[in-house]
Enzyme design. Structure first.
Site, PDB file in Angstrom:
ATOM      1  N   THR A 154       0.737  -1.034   0.078  1.00  0.00           N
ATOM      2  CA  THR A 154      -0.070   0.156   0.120  1.00  0.00           C
ATOM      3  C   THR A 154       0.927   1.285  -0.058  1.00  0.00           C
ATOM      4  O   THR A 154       2.088   1.037   0.227  1.00  0.00           O
ATOM      5  CB  THR A 154      -1.012   0.026   1.345  1.00  0.00           C
ATOM      6  OG1 THR A 154      -1.840   1.180   0.917  1.00  0.00           O
ATOM      7  CG2 THR A 154      -0.276   0.120   2.537  1.00  0.00           C
ATOM      8  N   ASP A 207      -5.923  -4.228   5.917  1.00  0.00           N
ATOM      9  CA  ASP A 207      -5.615  -3.129   6.898  1.00  0.00           C
ATOM     10  C   ASP A 207      -5.790  -1.850   6.194  1.00  0.00           C
ATOM     11  O   ASP A 207      -6.137  -0.753   7.201  1.00  0.00           O
ATOM     12  CB  ASP A 207      -4.587  -3.359   7.423  1.00  0.00           C
ATOM     13  CG  ASP A 207      -3.209  -3.105   6.553  1.00  0.00           C
ATOM     14  OD1 ASP A 207      -3.269  -3.856   5.488  1.00  0.00           O
ATOM     15  OD2 ASP A 207      -2.443  -1.941   6.822  1.00  0.00           O
ATOM     16  N   GLY A 249       2.415  -4.343   5.017  1.00  0.00           N
ATOM     17  CA  GLY A 249       2.587  -5.648   5.120  1.00  0.00           C
ATOM     18  C   GLY A 249       1.459  -6.348   5.001  1.00  0.00           C
ATOM     19  O   GLY A 249       0.439  -5.783   4.371  1.00  0.00           O
ATOM     20  N   ASP A 250       1.514  -7.492   5.681  1.00  0.00           N
ATOM     21  CA  ASP A 250       0.377  -8.295   5.369  1.00  0.00           C
ATOM     22  C   ASP A 250      -0.820  -8.141   6.080  1.00  0.00           C
ATOM     23  O   ASP A 250      -1.101  -7.943   7.373  1.00  0.00           O
ATOM     24  CB  ASP A 250       0.681  -9.693   5.909  1.00  0.00           C
ATOM     25  CG  ASP A 250      -0.440 -11.181   5.734  1.00  0.00           C
ATOM     26  OD1 ASP A 250      -1.712 -10.480   5.644  1.00  0.00           O
ATOM     27  OD2 ASP A 250      -0.201 -12.044   5.605  1.00  0.00           O
TER      28      ASP A 250
END
Length: 387
Positions: free
Chosen positions: A205, A244, A265-266
């Site tokens: 992102t 997220d 991240g994940d």
């Protein structure tokens, strides 16, 4: 959300900053994940022309949406299991503690712009799926296809590889070998083991933090999410998996009493820790950005030692930091760097280290991805270095 990168090793140092003015104040500050320097520059120009911190975040993230930064922001990237690209975005005003966000946005390219409209024209925080699209259309955004030849090729290749990787577990048929549709196994059947994603760099992102010269804060994110994520039902207009990025406190967070933070991240892991909120809360309690980010990353590492990602933190006095956690074969890299920006031109750099052992040989980095943030602070007409 982390990414697969072809960036050369010459991108070290990992933290880049420039200040060309002589003013001793480190503000304003623009900080974002990854080397998306055009986004950083757009946010900076917004501040220089008198725009607000919110304006800067929106304009900076919008550049990445138009440029399809790294294929992981904006249209034409990260198709879901059905081949459709959807977008997530969020923007937060740290002065009013107000948020606008969209998740699983379909057929609208300017996701961060729609998120801003949610903030300004509704009392809601998050709109998802087809409802978000209808809202965007009512606000004057153009309905258009988000797929491109590149995203269609990605999807076709994924299908040809028996839908690998995917994000199913404990279903039949075996998701590590076959495409769906999937269903839960009968009680008498042996559960399939959880399928582990092979590409730890498959999430990304743009997360952006802006501290205005007045001390007002804003933060935002924009992404097309996880490649081959589980979709919703297009007939019933239900949204696909949402990570997220559009969730306040997970993807980003801002508070004028403390500072702002963003994570990459994940997203499924980050949602379980709300790292951006936690980092800002640590700063509100008095921790400097380096300590705040370290605490957040350390907690994630405790439960997910193979996690790949980063958290960026900035306080209202202009101090900032990036904390990175990534896995290498038999190694964990954990890095923190902090800037100091008083006086004339500066740039801050920080090294990537194994525990007690600095990386000195390029060959040690060949199997991983470099995390880089882009920073502009304390100056006018600043020029970002070449990538």
């Amino acid at each position: 959300m982390a990414r697969k990168s072809n960036l050369p090793l010459r991108l070290l140092p990992l933290v880049l900053g420039i200040a060309l003015a002589q003013d001793s104040s480190p503000l304003p500050l623009v900080l974002n994940t990854w080397p998306f320097k055009n986004a950083t520059a757009a946010a900076w120009r917004t501040l220089a022309s008198g725009g607000s911190a919110l304006d800067a975040v929106e304009n900076g993230c919008a550049v990445c949406e138009r440029e399809q930064c790294d294929g992981t922001v904006g249209y034409g990237g990260s198709p879901d299991e059905l081949g459709e690209t959807t977008l997530d975005a969020m923007i937060m005003d740290g002065a009013a503690m107000d948020v606008g966000a969209v998740g699983g946005l379909r057929r609208i390219k300017n996701a961060i712009g729609v998120a801003r409209k949610v903030l300004e024209h509704t009392t809601h925080t998050l709109l998802v799926g087809e409802s978000a699209t209808r809202f965007a259309e009512s606000m004057g955004f153009t309905n258009e296809d988000l797929s491109t030849s590149a995203s269609k090729a990605l999807h076709s290749d994924w299908l040809a590889r028996n839908c690998q990787p995917n994000y199913w577990r404990k279903v039949i048929p075996d998701p590590s070998k076959y495409c769906g549709p999937y269903k839960p196994p009968d009680v008498s059947e042996k559960d399939n083991p959880a399928y582990e994603e092979v590409d730890i760099h498959g999430h990304d992102t743009i997360g952006m933090v802006v501290i205005h010269k007045t001390g007002h804060t804003a933060a935002g994110t924009s992404t097309n999410g996880l490649k081959f994520k589980i979709p919703g039902c297009s007939v019933l207009y239900t949204p696909s998996r949402v990570g997220d990025s559009p969730i306040p406190g997970a993807g980003a967070y801002a508070d004028d009493l403390a500072g702002a933070a963003a994570a990459t991240g994940d997203g499924d892991i980050l949602l379980r820790f709300l790292p951006s909120y936690q980092a800002v809360e640590y700063m509100r309690r008095g921790d400097d950005p380096s300590i705040a980010c370290q605490k957040v990353i350390s907690r994630i590492q405790k439960y997910y030692p193979k996690f790949f990602g980063a958290v960026i933190c900035a306080n209202v006095t202009g101090g900032y930091v990036i904390s990175i956690l990534l896995a290498l074969p038999n190694k964990t890299v954990y890095q923190t760097g902090q800037q100091r920006s008083r006086g004339s031109a500066w740039h801050a750099s920080c090294s990537v280290c194994f525990p007690y052992e600095p990386i000195t040989a390029a060959k040690r980095l060949r199997s991983t991805t470099l995390v880089l943030i882009t920073v502009l602070s304390d100056g006018e007409d600043a020029q970002l270095p070449d990538q």
